[in-house]
Design a protein around this motif. Structure first.
Motif, PDB file in Angstrom:
ATOM      1  N   CYS A 358       0.876  -1.156  -0.098  1.00  0.00           N
ATOM      2  CA  CYS A 358      -0.011   0.054  -0.072  1.00  0.00           C
ATOM      3  C   CYS A 358       0.824   1.279   0.101  1.00  0.00           C
ATOM      4  O   CYS A 358       2.142   1.172   0.334  1.00  0.00           O
ATOM      5  N   PRO A 359       0.369   2.430  -0.675  1.00  0.00           N
ATOM      6  CA  PRO A 359      -0.816   2.491  -0.839  1.00  0.00           C
ATOM      7  C   PRO A 359      -1.354   2.229  -2.418  1.00  0.00           C
ATOM      8  O   PRO A 359      -2.387   2.004  -2.784  1.00  0.00           O
ATOM      9  N   GLU A 360      -0.258   2.072  -3.273  1.00  0.00           N
ATOM     10  CA  GLU A 360      -0.375   1.893  -4.776  1.00  0.00           C
ATOM     11  C   GLU A 360      -0.701   0.531  -5.002  1.00  0.00           C
ATOM     12  O   GLU A 360      -1.394   0.154  -5.911  1.00  0.00           O
ATOM     13  N   GLY A 361      -0.115  -0.445  -4.078  1.00  0.00           N
ATOM     14  CA  GLY A 361      -0.394  -1.960  -4.616  1.00  0.00           C
ATOM     15  C   GLY A 361       0.480  -2.278  -5.667  1.00  0.00           C
ATOM     16  O   GLY A 361       1.317  -1.570  -6.223  1.00  0.00           O
ATOM     17  N   GLU A 362       0.534  -3.453  -6.099  1.00  0.00           N
ATOM     18  CA  GLU A 362       1.085  -4.022  -7.324  1.00  0.00           C
ATOM     19  C   GLU A 362       0.160  -4.974  -8.176  1.00  0.00           C
ATOM     20  O   GLU A 362      -1.014  -5.249  -7.676  1.00  0.00           O
ATOM     21  N   TRP A 363       0.787  -5.555  -8.989  1.00  0.00           N
ATOM     22  CA  TRP A 363      -0.068  -6.596  -9.762  1.00  0.00           C
ATOM     23  C   TRP A 363       0.631  -7.873  -9.984  1.00  0.00           C
ATOM     24  O   TRP A 363       1.828  -7.968  -9.767  1.00  0.00           O
ATOM     25  N   SER A 364      -0.161  -8.725 -10.358  1.00  0.00           N
ATOM     26  CA  SER A 364       0.432 -10.286 -10.742  1.00  0.00           C
ATOM     27  C   SER A 364       0.314 -10.168 -12.123  1.00  0.00           C
ATOM     28  O   SER A 364       1.697 -10.817 -12.682  1.00  0.00           O
ATOM     29  N   ILE A 370      -2.838  -4.907 -26.119  1.00  0.00           N
ATOM     30  CA  ILE A 370      -3.228  -5.940 -26.624  1.00  0.00           C
ATOM     31  C   ILE A 370      -4.851  -6.090 -27.154  1.00  0.00           C
ATOM     32  O   ILE A 370      -5.496  -5.313 -26.525  1.00  0.00           O
ATOM     33  N   ASP A 371      -4.857  -6.402 -28.368  1.00  0.00           N
ATOM     34  CA  ASP A 371      -6.191  -6.397 -28.737  1.00  0.00           C
ATOM     35  C   ASP A 371      -6.878  -7.897 -28.756  1.00  0.00           C
ATOM     36  O   ASP A 371      -6.458  -8.748 -29.254  1.00  0.00           O
ATOM     37  N   GLY A 372      -7.726  -8.213 -27.848  1.00  0.00           N
ATOM     38  CA  GLY A 372      -8.128  -9.462 -27.524  1.00  0.00           C
ATOM     39  C   GLY A 372      -7.477 -10.343 -26.626  1.00  0.00           C
ATOM     40  O   GLY A 372      -6.397 -10.826 -26.588  1.00  0.00           O
ATOM     41  N   VAL A 373      -7.926 -10.104 -25.148  1.00  0.00           N
ATOM     42  CA  VAL A 373      -7.437 -10.669 -24.049  1.00  0.00           C
ATOM     43  C   VAL A 373      -8.580 -11.539 -23.306  1.00  0.00           C
ATOM     44  O   VAL A 373      -9.779 -11.140 -23.268  1.00  0.00           O
ATOM     45  N   VAL A 374      -8.152 -12.630 -22.856  1.00  0.00           N
ATOM     46  CA  VAL A 374      -9.235 -13.623 -22.048  1.00  0.00           C
ATOM     47  C   VAL A 374      -8.329 -13.681 -20.673  1.00  0.00           C
ATOM     48  O   VAL A 374      -7.333 -14.334 -20.889  1.00  0.00           O
ATOM     49  N   VAL A 375      -8.750 -13.343 -19.621  1.00  0.00           N
ATOM     50  CA  VAL A 375      -8.086 -13.871 -18.193  1.00  0.00           C
ATOM     51  C   VAL A 375      -9.220 -14.569 -17.488  1.00  0.00           C
ATOM     52  O   VAL A 375     -10.313 -13.925 -17.190  1.00  0.00           O
ATOM     53  N   GLN A 376      -9.172 -15.975 -17.407  1.00  0.00           N
ATOM     54  CA  GLN A 376     -10.272 -16.499 -17.070  1.00  0.00           C
ATOM     55  C   GLN A 376     -10.010 -17.691 -16.186  1.00  0.00           C
ATOM     56  O   GLN A 376      -9.036 -18.501 -16.427  1.00  0.00           O
ATOM     57  N   GLY A 377     -10.451 -17.655 -14.970  1.00  0.00           N
ATOM     58  CA  GLY A 377     -10.382 -19.166 -14.102  1.00  0.00           C
ATOM     59  C   GLY A 377      -8.955 -19.348 -13.262  1.00  0.00           C
ATOM     60  O   GLY A 377      -8.907 -20.314 -13.135  1.00  0.00           O
ATOM     61  N   ASN A 378      -8.463 -17.992 -13.140  1.00  0.00           N
ATOM     62  CA  ASN A 378      -6.933 -18.194 -12.776  1.00  0.00           C
ATOM     63  C   ASN A 378      -6.891 -18.269 -11.403  1.00  0.00           C
ATOM     64  O   ASN A 378      -7.996 -17.569 -10.791  1.00  0.00           O
ATOM     65  N   THR A 379      -6.033 -19.010 -10.489  1.00  0.00           N
ATOM     66  CA  THR A 379      -5.955 -18.667  -8.940  1.00  0.00           C
ATOM     67  C   THR A 379      -4.652 -18.088  -8.681  1.00  0.00           C
ATOM     68  O   THR A 379      -3.573 -18.509  -9.044  1.00  0.00           O
ATOM     69  N   GLN A 380      -4.914 -16.982  -7.788  1.00  0.00           N
ATOM     70  CA  GLN A 380      -3.535 -16.475  -7.503  1.00  0.00           C
ATOM     71  C   GLN A 380      -3.646 -15.628  -6.092  1.00  0.00           C
ATOM     72  O   GLN A 380      -4.291 -14.767  -6.020  1.00  0.00           O
ATOM     73  N   PRO A 381      -3.134 -16.268  -5.194  1.00  0.00           N
ATOM     74  CA  PRO A 381      -3.250 -15.688  -3.644  1.00  0.00           C
ATOM     75  C   PRO A 381      -2.317 -14.372  -3.212  1.00  0.00           C
ATOM     76  O   PRO A 381      -1.327 -14.568  -4.061  1.00  0.00           O
ATOM     77  N   PHE A 382      -2.717 -13.426  -2.346  1.00  0.00           N
ATOM     78  CA  PHE A 382      -1.957 -12.540  -2.143  1.00  0.00           C
ATOM     79  C   PHE A 382      -2.084 -12.381  -0.433  1.00  0.00           C
ATOM     80  O   PHE A 382      -2.801 -12.802   0.077  1.00  0.00           O
ATOM     81  N   PRO A 383      -0.886 -11.683  -0.194  1.00  0.00           N
ATOM     82  CA  PRO A 383      -1.036 -11.384   1.331  1.00  0.00           C
ATOM     83  C   PRO A 383      -2.006 -10.330   1.591  1.00  0.00           C
ATOM     84  O   PRO A 383      -1.999  -9.562   0.945  1.00  0.00           O
ATOM     85  N   GLU A 384      -2.776 -10.602   2.755  1.00  0.00           N
ATOM     86  CA  GLU A 384      -3.835  -9.688   3.155  1.00  0.00           C
ATOM     87  C   GLU A 384      -3.278  -8.177   3.647  1.00  0.00           C
ATOM     88  O   GLU A 384      -2.227  -8.080   4.236  1.00  0.00           O
ATOM     89  N   GLY A 385      -3.905  -7.194   3.096  1.00  0.00           N
ATOM     90  CA  GLY A 385      -3.416  -6.022   3.537  1.00  0.00           C
ATOM     91  C   GLY A 385      -2.501  -5.293   2.726  1.00  0.00           C
ATOM     92  O   GLY A 385      -1.718  -4.460   3.165  1.00  0.00           O
ATOM     93  N   ARG A 386      -2.009  -5.710   1.433  1.00  0.00           N
ATOM     94  CA  ARG A 386      -1.180  -5.434   0.751  1.00  0.00           C
ATOM     95  C   ARG A 386      -1.379  -4.506  -0.350  1.00  0.00           C
ATOM     96  O   ARG A 386      -0.671  -4.056  -1.076  1.00  0.00           O
ATOM     97  N   CYS A 387      -2.856  -4.220  -0.471  1.00  0.00           N
ATOM     98  CA  CYS A 387      -3.562  -3.689  -1.718  1.00  0.00           C
ATOM     99  C   CYS A 387      -2.979  -3.961  -3.019  1.00  0.00           C
ATOM    100  O   CYS A 387      -2.798  -3.340  -3.923  1.00  0.00           O
ATOM    101  N   MET A 388      -2.989  -5.375  -3.098  1.00  0.00           N
ATOM    102  CA  MET A 388      -2.607  -5.970  -4.338  1.00  0.00           C
ATOM    103  C   MET A 388      -3.614  -6.225  -5.350  1.00  0.00           C
ATOM    104  O   MET A 388      -4.884  -6.126  -4.874  1.00  0.00           O
TER     105      MET A 388
END
Length: 445
Positions: A358-364, A370-388
């Motif tokens: 925090c505060p900006e957080g991060e991404w996975s 890109i033209d044409g994106v599907v992000v579907q059914g994925n699993t990715q955990p994050f630590p609690e309270g990290r604004c991810m």
């Protein structure tokens, strides 16, 4: 002389031909002559530094193999190759390793290092004048060059890497290099470990007469990286600079010092299309699960990147895809896009992504341009309270984000910067896990 010939019709369970972009198994192969490596070429049950280098003898044997043949190594033997070998310009060849090992037991020089990329007094020297100046930086272990319908199976490659991490003095010492317009290549049950470069490198061959791009490649049931974190490969796991219709499936890939899979175009003229990474098990690696950055300002058309049903153990689902000339892309104008049709479906990580806070957080997952994106059914955990966040999106067009699960995430998407035609549905975030009603994107229909 260790040579014998017999004619037979055999089931080709490990030989794949590519039909309409799919890998299928034909019922029978044609008749083949069989060529066993000469017994006079030194080999041992175990790899030992005291055994002689037989690179030249093995290369001579490989050069002698005719088309439409079966080449066989001994059973579970070690052949010491300090110079690497080439299977070149063969058609309809099956290379049967029988569990044997091509082993490099030194760094390719065994002399004196005098700089970051310079060596002298080398015990071994390059067999090719084109790589002599950069020796041993350019030493490959097995090069597959310009073949058509070639299968390499049941072979082990030991690269001799003896310390973890990336070293620019050895960065192109790849386990297997596929290049030169290779067409219809199958790697089946291949094991590669301790290489200073990439486990596998796929690249085009450029010359004054034109560019030859590898195509129709299947890599399956193989094991890349066996021993200790970050000593599997000194650079990438699997690196694809150019190629089309590539299937990386049902493999174990781990312990690379950089990214597990890297698609890095080296030229705006590069051909990169229909690349499938499916049903693999990925272990620990140092950087990204998938990296897709340009080399310099190279900006080719890339069409069809599919990561589906991969399992990640000990490493997060970290994906970074950015494009050259980002400012030239207008999400409302399809003609400004050079990357098309990326899918990340049903990939699952057991390892929290803890890069950022925090505060900006991060991404996975970071996807730009890109033209044409599907992000579907994925699993990715994050630590609690990290604004991810699972996704950071910029200048995407026609994207769908559905059915993803990110325990501990602040939200599924960090932003949709200058994007168009995007939607989100049925994603779950937080701690405890709860359905997320997106404030950033409309629901997918």
């Amino acid at each position: 002389m260790g040579f014998r010939t017999r004619v037979f019709v055999m089931l080709a369970s490990a030989v794949l031909v590519l039909v309409a972009g799919l890998s299928v198994v034909p019922a029978l192969t044609a008749d083949r002559s069989v060529h066993v490596i000469p017994a006079s070429i030194a080999h041992r049950d175990n790899c030992e530094l005291s055994q002689p280098d037989v690179s030249a003898q093995v290369q001579t044997w490989l050069d002698s193999l005719p088309n439409n043949s079966l080449a066989e190594l001994g059973e579970n033997q070690c052949y010491r190759l300090e110079l690497g070998v080439v299977i070149g310009a063969k058609t309809n060849l099956i290379f049967e390793g029988h569990g044997s090992t091509f082993a490099s037991l030194t760094d390719g020089c065994a002399g004196t290092r005098v700089g970051e990329k310079r060596f002298r007094n080398c015990q071994f020297s390059s067999p090719d004048w084109r790589t002599a100046q950069d020796w041993p930086r350019d030493r490959y272990h097995l090069r597959i060059f310009g073949n058509r319908n070639l299968t390499v199976q049941n072979l082990r490659i030991e690269g001799g890497m003896n310390k973890p991490g990336y070293d620019p003095g050895y960065e192109f010492q790849h386990g297997i290099s596929i290049t030169g317009g290779a067409d219809g290549i199958v790697l089946e049950n291949v094991t590669i470990d301790h290489v200073w470069g990439d486990f596998l490198n796929i690249a085009a061959k450029r010359s004054s007469t034109g560019t030859k791009t590898p195509q129709n490649i299947t890599v399956q049931h193989s094991h890349f990286g066996l021993d200790r974190p970050y000593m599997g490969s000194g650079r990438q796991g699997i690196a694809i600079n150019e190629g089309s219709n590539i299937h990386i499936q049902n493999n174990v890939i781990q312990y690379s010092s950089r990214s597990a899979v890297d698609i890095e175009p080296v030229s705006t003229a590069s051909i990169l299309k229909e690349i499938y990474v499916e049903d693999n098990h990925f272990g620990k690696h140092a950087n990204n699960f998938f990296a897709n950055h340009p080399y310099g300002d190279a900006n080719p058309v890339i069409d069809g990147i599919y990561f589906r049903r991969n399992q990640l153990t000990g490493s997060p689902l970290r994906i970074s895809s950015v494009v050259a000339h980002f400012g030239a892309i207008n999400a409302k104008d399809p003609s400004t896009f050079r990357r098309h049709n990326y899918q990340f479906i049903d990939n699952h990580s057991d390892s929290p992504n803890a890069t950022g806070g925090c505060p900006e957080g991060e991404w996975s997952i970071r996807l730009f341009g890109i033209d044409g994106v599907v992000v579907q059914g994925n699993t990715q955990p994050f630590p609690e309270g990290r604004c991810m966040h699972l996704l950071d999106a910029a200048k995407l067009r026609n994207s769908r984000v559905t059915g993803n699960v990110s325990v501990g995430a602040a939200s599924i998407t960090k932003r949709y910067y200058q994007s168009a035609n995007f939607c989100e549905s049925n994603n779950f975030t937080g701690e405890p896990l709860a359905w997320e009603r997106s404030q950033m994107a409309p629901a997918c229909s």
